[in-house]
Design a protein around this motif. Structure first.
Motif, PDB file in Angstrom:
ATOM      1  N   ARG A   7      35.590  -9.478 -38.442  1.00  0.00           N
ATOM      2  CA  ARG A   7      35.811  -8.060 -38.682  1.00  0.00           C
ATOM      3  C   ARG A   7      35.386  -7.342 -37.412  1.00  0.00           C
ATOM      4  O   ARG A   7      34.234  -7.412 -37.006  1.00  0.00           O
ATOM      5  CB  ARG A   7      34.972  -7.592 -39.857  1.00  0.00           C
ATOM      6  CG  ARG A   7      34.965  -6.091 -40.036  1.00  0.00           C
ATOM      7  CD  ARG A   7      34.074  -5.709 -41.191  1.00  0.00           C
ATOM      8  NE  ARG A   7      33.635  -4.330 -41.053  1.00  0.00           N
ATOM      9  CZ  ARG A   7      33.227  -3.584 -42.055  1.00  0.00           C
ATOM     10  NH1 ARG A   7      33.191  -4.087 -43.279  1.00  0.00           N
ATOM     11  NH2 ARG A   7      32.833  -2.356 -41.859  1.00  0.00           N
ATOM     12  N   THR A   9      34.782  -3.830 -35.818  1.00  0.00           N
ATOM     13  CA  THR A   9      34.531  -2.433 -36.175  1.00  0.00           C
ATOM     14  C   THR A   9      34.391  -1.644 -34.891  1.00  0.00           C
ATOM     15  O   THR A   9      33.641  -2.044 -33.994  1.00  0.00           O
ATOM     16  CB  THR A   9      33.237  -2.290 -37.008  1.00  0.00           C
ATOM     17  OG1 THR A   9      33.361  -3.098 -38.188  1.00  0.00           O
ATOM     18  CG2 THR A   9      32.984  -0.849 -37.400  1.00  0.00           C
ATOM     19  N   VAL A  11      33.665   2.315 -33.527  1.00  0.00           N
ATOM     20  CA  VAL A  11      33.223   3.672 -33.860  1.00  0.00           C
ATOM     21  C   VAL A  11      33.521   4.544 -32.652  1.00  0.00           C
ATOM     22  O   VAL A  11      33.202   4.174 -31.519  1.00  0.00           O
ATOM     23  CB  VAL A  11      31.716   3.689 -34.206  1.00  0.00           C
ATOM     24  CG1 VAL A  11      31.249   5.102 -34.529  1.00  0.00           C
ATOM     25  CG2 VAL A  11      31.425   2.740 -35.368  1.00  0.00           C
ATOM     26  N   THR A  35      42.176  -0.268 -40.875  1.00  0.00           N
ATOM     27  CA  THR A  35      41.737   0.856 -41.695  1.00  0.00           C
ATOM     28  C   THR A  35      40.915   1.806 -40.837  1.00  0.00           C
ATOM     29  O   THR A  35      40.125   1.367 -39.993  1.00  0.00           O
ATOM     30  CB  THR A  35      40.866   0.350 -42.870  1.00  0.00           C
ATOM     31  OG1 THR A  35      41.624  -0.603 -43.620  1.00  0.00           O
ATOM     32  CG2 THR A  35      40.427   1.479 -43.777  1.00  0.00           C
ATOM     33  N   THR A  36      41.109   3.108 -41.052  1.00  0.00           N
ATOM     34  CA  THR A  36      40.274   4.115 -40.379  1.00  0.00           C
ATOM     35  C   THR A  36      39.667   5.038 -41.439  1.00  0.00           C
ATOM     36  O   THR A  36      40.239   5.216 -42.520  1.00  0.00           O
ATOM     37  CB  THR A  36      41.087   4.971 -39.391  1.00  0.00           C
ATOM     38  OG1 THR A  36      42.103   5.674 -40.095  1.00  0.00           O
ATOM     39  CG2 THR A  36      41.702   4.132 -38.294  1.00  0.00           C
ATOM     40  N   VAL A  63      35.807   5.668 -37.734  1.00  0.00           N
ATOM     41  CA  VAL A  63      35.534   4.233 -37.823  1.00  0.00           C
ATOM     42  C   VAL A  63      36.869   3.526 -38.031  1.00  0.00           C
ATOM     43  O   VAL A  63      37.674   3.950 -38.861  1.00  0.00           O
ATOM     44  CB  VAL A  63      34.580   3.903 -38.992  1.00  0.00           C
ATOM     45  CG1 VAL A  63      34.314   2.408 -39.078  1.00  0.00           C
ATOM     46  CG2 VAL A  63      33.269   4.683 -38.865  1.00  0.00           C
ATOM     47  N   VAL A  65      38.528  -0.413 -38.562  1.00  0.00           N
ATOM     48  CA  VAL A  65      38.195  -1.799 -38.889  1.00  0.00           C
ATOM     49  C   VAL A  65      39.457  -2.644 -38.872  1.00  0.00           C
ATOM     50  O   VAL A  65      40.476  -2.259 -39.448  1.00  0.00           O
ATOM     51  CB  VAL A  65      37.526  -1.897 -40.281  1.00  0.00           C
ATOM     52  CG1 VAL A  65      37.350  -3.341 -40.710  1.00  0.00           C
ATOM     53  CG2 VAL A  65      36.193  -1.179 -40.284  1.00  0.00           C
ATOM     54  N   PHE A  91      31.369  -0.769 -30.582  1.00  0.00           N
ATOM     55  CA  PHE A  91      32.028  -1.781 -31.410  1.00  0.00           C
ATOM     56  C   PHE A  91      31.046  -2.873 -31.777  1.00  0.00           C
ATOM     57  O   PHE A  91      29.989  -3.027 -31.175  1.00  0.00           O
ATOM     58  CB  PHE A  91      33.217  -2.396 -30.659  1.00  0.00           C
ATOM     59  CG  PHE A  91      32.804  -3.373 -29.601  1.00  0.00           C
ATOM     60  CD1 PHE A  91      32.684  -4.723 -29.886  1.00  0.00           C
ATOM     61  CD2 PHE A  91      32.487  -2.940 -28.323  1.00  0.00           C
ATOM     62  CE1 PHE A  91      32.279  -5.624 -28.902  1.00  0.00           C
ATOM     63  CE2 PHE A  91      32.083  -3.816 -27.344  1.00  0.00           C
ATOM     64  CZ  PHE A  91      31.981  -5.165 -27.629  1.00  0.00           C
ATOM     65  N   TRP A  92      31.419  -3.645 -32.790  1.00  0.00           N
ATOM     66  CA  TRP A  92      30.735  -4.890 -33.111  1.00  0.00           C
ATOM     67  C   TRP A  92      31.705  -5.785 -33.869  1.00  0.00           C
ATOM     68  O   TRP A  92      32.690  -5.332 -34.431  1.00  0.00           O
ATOM     69  CB  TRP A  92      29.434  -4.682 -33.894  1.00  0.00           C
ATOM     70  CG  TRP A  92      29.562  -3.973 -35.200  1.00  0.00           C
ATOM     71  CD1 TRP A  92      29.764  -4.532 -36.432  1.00  0.00           C
ATOM     72  CD2 TRP A  92      29.461  -2.561 -35.421  1.00  0.00           C
ATOM     73  NE1 TRP A  92      29.813  -3.559 -37.394  1.00  0.00           N
ATOM     74  CE2 TRP A  92      29.629  -2.339 -36.800  1.00  0.00           C
ATOM     75  CE3 TRP A  92      29.251  -1.463 -34.594  1.00  0.00           C
ATOM     76  CZ2 TRP A  92      29.593  -1.069 -37.362  1.00  0.00           C
ATOM     77  CZ3 TRP A  92      29.214  -0.203 -35.157  1.00  0.00           C
ATOM     78  CH2 TRP A  92      29.373  -0.021 -36.516  1.00  0.00           C
ATOM     79  N   GLU A  94      31.823  -9.159 -36.650  1.00  0.00           N
ATOM     80  CA  GLU A  94      31.087  -9.920 -37.654  1.00  0.00           C
ATOM     81  C   GLU A  94      31.983 -11.033 -38.186  1.00  0.00           C
ATOM     82  O   GLU A  94      33.183 -10.817 -38.350  1.00  0.00           O
ATOM     83  CB  GLU A  94      30.717  -9.025 -38.837  1.00  0.00           C
ATOM     84  CG  GLU A  94      29.922  -7.786 -38.451  1.00  0.00           C
ATOM     85  CD  GLU A  94      29.903  -6.780 -39.585  1.00  0.00           C
ATOM     86  OE1 GLU A  94      29.012  -6.881 -40.450  1.00  0.00           O
ATOM     87  OE2 GLU A  94      30.798  -5.925 -39.607  1.00  0.00           O
TER      88      GLU A  94
END
Length: 103
Positions: A7, A9, A11, A35-36, A63, A65, A91-92, A94
């Motif tokens: 995932r 993400t 921001v 998705t935002t 955000v 994703v 960002f990150w 996972e």
């Protein structure tokens, strides 16, 4: 969807949303979707905050994703960095244990 998926993400400041969405919609290979949503950021980074944001103690953020293969997510990050230099973008990634549609 199975295998080495993650995932991603991202921001970002709300004014950057159109540029980010356009880039993801045109990115190749095509993404299965993303998705935002709008959020409030708390903590550091108030240098560019409006007066109202400083008073409330939070800043407006978007955000985004994406769930994709790790290599595709890394390529997407490189593309974002190259084509949309956005100040304050964070960002990150996972790991995702499972993903799919229930029908």
């Amino acid at each position: 969807m199975a295998g080495d998926i993650c995932r991603l993400t991202v921001v970002y400041p709300p004014e950057a949303e159109d540029a980010l969405v356009d880039l993801l919609e045109q990115s190749e290979p095509r993404l299965p979707g993303f998705t935002t949503w709008h959020a409030r950021g708390h903590g550091f980074g108030f240098a560019s905050a409006s007066h109202a944001e400083r008073v409330s103690g939070s800043v407006s953020r978007g955000v985004l994703v994406v769930v994709a293969g790790r290599e595709r997510a890394e390529d997407l990050l490189a593309e974002l960095k190259e084509k949309t230099p956005i100040q304050g973008l964070m960002f990150w990634m996972e790991p995702v244990l499972a993903a799919g549609r229930l029908s």
